[in-house]
Motif scaffolding. Structure first.
Motif, PDB file in Angstrom:
ATOM      1  N   SER A   1     -10.213 -34.677  -2.427  1.00  8.97           N
ATOM      2  CA  SER A   1     -10.390 -35.555  -1.271  1.00  8.97           C
ATOM      3  C   SER A   1     -11.666 -35.271  -0.505  1.00  8.97           C
ATOM      4  O   SER A   1     -12.170 -36.136   0.185  1.00  8.97           O
ATOM      5  N   VAL A   2     -12.168 -34.055  -0.613  1.00  9.86           N
ATOM      6  CA  VAL A   2     -13.360 -33.707   0.158  1.00  9.86           C
ATOM      7  C   VAL A   2     -14.583 -33.877  -0.735  1.00  9.86           C
ATOM      8  O   VAL A   2     -14.628 -33.358  -1.844  1.00  9.86           O
ATOM      9  N   ASN A   3     -15.550 -34.626  -0.239  1.00 14.65           N
ATOM     10  CA  ASN A   3     -16.726 -34.908  -1.043  1.00 14.65           C
ATOM     11  C   ASN A   3     -17.592 -33.671  -1.237  1.00 14.65           C
ATOM     12  O   ASN A   3     -17.608 -32.771  -0.404  1.00 14.65           O
ATOM     13  N   THR A   4     -18.333 -33.677  -2.361  1.00 10.78           N
ATOM     14  CA  THR A   4     -19.222 -32.555  -2.669  1.00 10.78           C
ATOM     15  C   THR A   4     -20.122 -32.199  -1.492  1.00 10.78           C
ATOM     16  O   THR A   4     -20.326 -31.024  -1.185  1.00 10.78           O
ATOM     17  N   ILE A   5     -20.662 -33.219  -0.847  1.00 12.21           N
ATOM     18  CA  ILE A   5     -21.657 -32.957   0.188  1.00 12.21           C
ATOM     19  C   ILE A   5     -21.014 -32.254   1.385  1.00 12.21           C
ATOM     20  O   ILE A   5     -21.635 -31.426   2.048  1.00 12.21           O
TER      21      ILE A   5
END
Lengths: 273, 276, 263
Positions: free
Chosen positions: B133-137
């Motif tokens: 759910s948490v983006n790479t960035i």
């Protein structure tokens, strides 16, 4: 079985067995293994692994974490406007992106397009696919300024990279007999496309569009971080102001929104197929 | 468009009354409803969005202007760009390998047929969902704060993001295995670990390899943006060049990224064919 | 010697699959278990090595009570019970040799299993047995490259690698063509003699059962209703085992089963 009854107690002949290797040639096998080891040792050695910096970083991380707990939805109206903007960006970029994908897909289908057009179509798809949306977003922010317009343009490009590619592959798989039948009946190029090709690719097109809307919603939360509008911009502002508990609350809301849209779009796509 | 066909005799006469329509009424209404819905959504979006129409008119000019400023590509910084590309490649590769190593036990926890109990099943699933759910960035922002700017933060960020993707597909592969050989190994008196070794691993290896190659391909793209938040790779010089308006260097960097991604995709496709 | 006493198995609250079943297998013999599908043959075999957990009753193999074993003592007991499956249950992507050696997994330490470094006597035994059944030249082939009959031979060798005290065969020929079926049955019979093993074979094909075994056990509704020499299995007995049971008696039998399950 006419063999003589053997004595199970008799000592059988000594023989060795080794598991056959994936790469039978030992020289090739060992040099490959060596190559991989050397690569990883070298790649790891180039990393700046600074223990002192990490030791400093850990309390900093602890501060961020303790600042983030408990999450606090301080200005819900900001989050709501951000989410609505994200939704609008996703809708408009999907319409624009999918609309542009259809002609590009026809250009990039080997069986329909003449060679130069085919190469141009493939080139557009390759370029659109190669860049992470964040890079595209930065460029658009520089070109057209901060705000949702940059987001829409970015995600339109992102949509082309995926939808046009998949659609072109589908067009290349169409049943050619239907096209020939219409050509034999004297239909022109566009009539052939509409009657012989479109009906064959329509189901895939609908599924792809829903999938892409879902991806755009997800990506639009991210491109906001570099200034392309939406909830990502709200998140980044909170982060820059060291408002970690608000930032964490926004992150949780983004996750919830993504899971929700994933569930809905998954349901619709299952219904369609 | 009205289907008057119902009360028309089926004989060859009466052709004049007959109308043909491609879709049944129900299908047609669904179509109208969906079209209307899309139209409304588009109207609502355009009407409410915070964009100055003049900007929209001006956008093509601005984009063309940016293109002009970008050409021709400036090759003078090619050596430093090349080394940044290599660093990007290393970040993606190391992070993929680490991600695979970590996601295997997570997949084992998150698969219904191998997880020790319900608590571990949920632990595995929570790890997978939060990673995905948490983006790479965002992961990168966090790890730059911890480890400081540099490739290390980037590797850990990409690894964290990869765990969810790899672990989900791997746990699905574990859940889909054929039970029959497992039953035979149980009958032989093999322990749990030996059953995993002989019964489960050989069955899931092809999927694991395919998923790893796929993720490496994705990570190659993901690691181009890490530098924007200071987590190493080509993104760092890209951001620097944009900030200093060195647009001709920017276009060289963009070309280098295309070359890397296209080469990576070709290599991934070749490996897939080789292994499958 | 295998001794099963008062064995009951029910799944959940539904009717019993096995009810108050008693069976003795003294020493070396080749025994066929026949019966319609659903009679409980497969459950009976799987209760013996505890792939299926019996509800009540006892199963003794050479003086060891198998019914309450747990963990490693259960694995120690299982490694002396060889099993052959209808679907062969091989690990397709491993080689024939690895499948054969997996019969030793109950004996060898983990590192040997992981590195495929089996003791020399296991390798010798594997070659010896593979030669005995005619598959030694396939040692390094992948298991899924073999034909059905060859795959079943791998299954048989895997079971023999366990140095079993008894062999259980669950419909070993049901997935094979008639000619191969006969070969596998013949193989099981001769191995039973060579290794002085009791062999229990679940089988649909009554003709093969009569031809290749010395004793036939007929099952219906989870109980043994025939137990005798192949020559004693006449038309009447066949009817009894397969479809001769009138409806009233059938209900009665189920009543007994339910009482046994409750008790």
């Amino acid at each position: 079985m006419s063999e003589p009854v053997s004595n199970p107690l008799a000592p059988p002949a000594r023989r060795t067995w080794r598991k056959p290797s994936l790469i039978p040639n030992p020289a090739l096998r060992w040099s490959l293994i060596l190559l991989v080891i050397v690569y990883f040792v070298w790649a790891l050695s180039t990393l700046p692994f600074d223990w002192n910096r990490i030791q400093e970083g850990l309390p900093r991380a602890a501060r961020i974490f303790s600042g983030a707990f408990p999450p606090d939805l301080k200005r819900p109206e900001l989050v709501f406007t951000g989410l609505m903007e994200t939704l609008r960006i996703a809708i408009l970029s999907t319409i624009l992106g999918v609309g542009l994908s259809i002609p590009i897909a026809f250009m990039a289908a080997r069986n329909l397009a003449p060679k130069p057009v085919y190469l141009l179509g493939r080139g557009i798809i390759i370029v659109a696919r190669s860049f992470h949306p964040i890079i595209v977003a930065i460029l658009f922010v520089k070109a057209v300024g901060f705000g949702p317009l940059a987001g829409i343009l970015t995600l339109a490009i992102y949509s082309i990279g995926f939808v046009a590619k998949m659609l072109a592959e589908r067009i290349e798989e169409i049943n050619w007999g239907q096209v020939e039948a219409l050509r034999a009946a004297g239909a022109g190029y566009f009539i052939t496309l509409i009657y012989a090709v479109l009906p064959q690719i329509m189901p895939r097109q609908i599924g792809l569009t829903i999938y892409q809307f879902d991806s755009n919603l997800r990506a639009s939360a991210v491109v906001g971080i570099v200034g392309a509008g939406g909830i990502g911009a709200t998140l980044m502002n909170a982060f820059r102001r060291y408002d970690y508990d608000f930032a964490f609350a926004i992150t949780l809301i983004i996750i919830a929104a993504i899971l929700l849209s994933e569930a809905i779009s998954g349901r619709i796509r299952r219904k369609l197929w | 468009m009205v289907s008057a066909a119902e009360d028309t005799p089926m004989a060859g006469m009466g052709a004049a009354h007959r109308a043909w329509s491609r879709h049944s009424p129900r299908e047609r209404w669904t179509r109208y409803a969906v079209t209307l819905l899309i139209g409304l959504a588009a109207y609502w979006s355009i009407y409410n969005i915070d964009i100055d129409p003049e900007w929209v008119m001006d956008a093509p000019v601005q984009i063309a202007d940016l293109f002009i400023r970008m050409s021709p590509p400036d090759m003078s910084r090619l050596p430093s760009i090349a080394s940044a590309i290599v660093e990007t490649l290393n970040i993606a590769t190391i992070a993929t390998v680490l991600g695979v190593l970590v996601s295997m036990p997570v997949a084992w926890l998150a698969a219904q047929n191998t997880t020790p109990n319900r608590a571990t099943l949920w632990l595995g699933r929570v790890i997978l969902v939060s990673s995905r759910s948490v983006n790479t960035i965002i992961w990168a922002l966090l790890f730059v704060a911890i480890f400081g700017p540099g490739a290390l933060a980037g590797i850990i960020a990409i690894m964290f993001r990869s765990i969810g993707f790899l672990g989900k597909l791997m746990s699905e592969a574990i859940e889909e295995i054929n039970r029959a050989p497992i039953e035979a190994l149980e009958a032989v008196g093999a322990s749990r670990m030996k059953i995993i070794l002989y019964g489960i691993i050989p069955q899931v290896v092809p999927t694991f390899v395919a998923v790893t190659i796929l993720r490496w391909d994705i990570n190659l793209r993901e690691s181009t943006v890490l530098g924007l938040v200071g987590a190493g790779g080509i993104g760092l010089i890209l951001q620097g060049s944009i900030d200093t308006f060195a647009w001709q260097t920017v276009s060289t960097i963009l070309l280098a990224i295309i070359a890397m991604v296209v080469a990576g995709e070709a290599l991934a496709a070749w490996l897939r064919n080789k292994v499958m | 010697m295998l001794k099963i006493s008062n064995l009951v198995k029910c799944y959940g609250d539904s009717k019993a699959v096995l009810s108050d079943l008693n069976l003795e297998v003294p020493g070396q013999s080749c025994i066929a278990i026949i019966g319609a599908s659903g009679a409980g043959k497969s459950t009976l075999l799987r209760c013996i090595n505890r792939l299926v957990e019996p509800t009540s009753g006892t199963i003794e193999l050479n003086g060891v009570n198998l019914t309450h074993l747990q963990g490693s003592s259960l694995r120690m007991a299982r490694r002396r019970i060889g099993m052959i499956f209808q679907g062969f249950n091989l690990i397709d992507r491993l080689t024939v040799m690895e499948n054969v050696l997996s019969g030793r997994l109950g004996y060898v330490p983990f590192w040997r299993a992981a590195l495929r470094k089996y003791p020399q006597e296991d390798i010798d035994r594997a070659f010896h047995l593979m030669e005995r059944v005619g598959i030694a030249h396939y040692a390094n082939k992948r298991a899924d490259e073999l034909s059905g009959g060859e795959r079943q031979r791998v299954g048989v060798v895997r079971a023999l690698m366990q140095e079993p005290e008894i062999l259980l065969a669950d419909e070993p020929t049901a997935s094979l063509d008639p000619k191969t079926s006969v070969q596998i049955m013949e193989l099981l019979r001769s191995l039973s003699e060579e290794y002085r093993l009791p062999v229990l074979i679940n089988i649909h094909n009554v003709q093969e059962a009569k031809e290749f075994t010395q004793r036939i056990v007929g099952m219906r509704f989870g109980r043994i209703i025939f137990d005798g020499l192949p020559s004693d299995l006449d038309a009447e007995a066949m009817d009894h085992v397969y479809d001769g049971v009138p409806a009233a008696e059938r209900e009665d039998a189920q009543g007994v089963i339910l009482r046994a399950a409750a008790g």
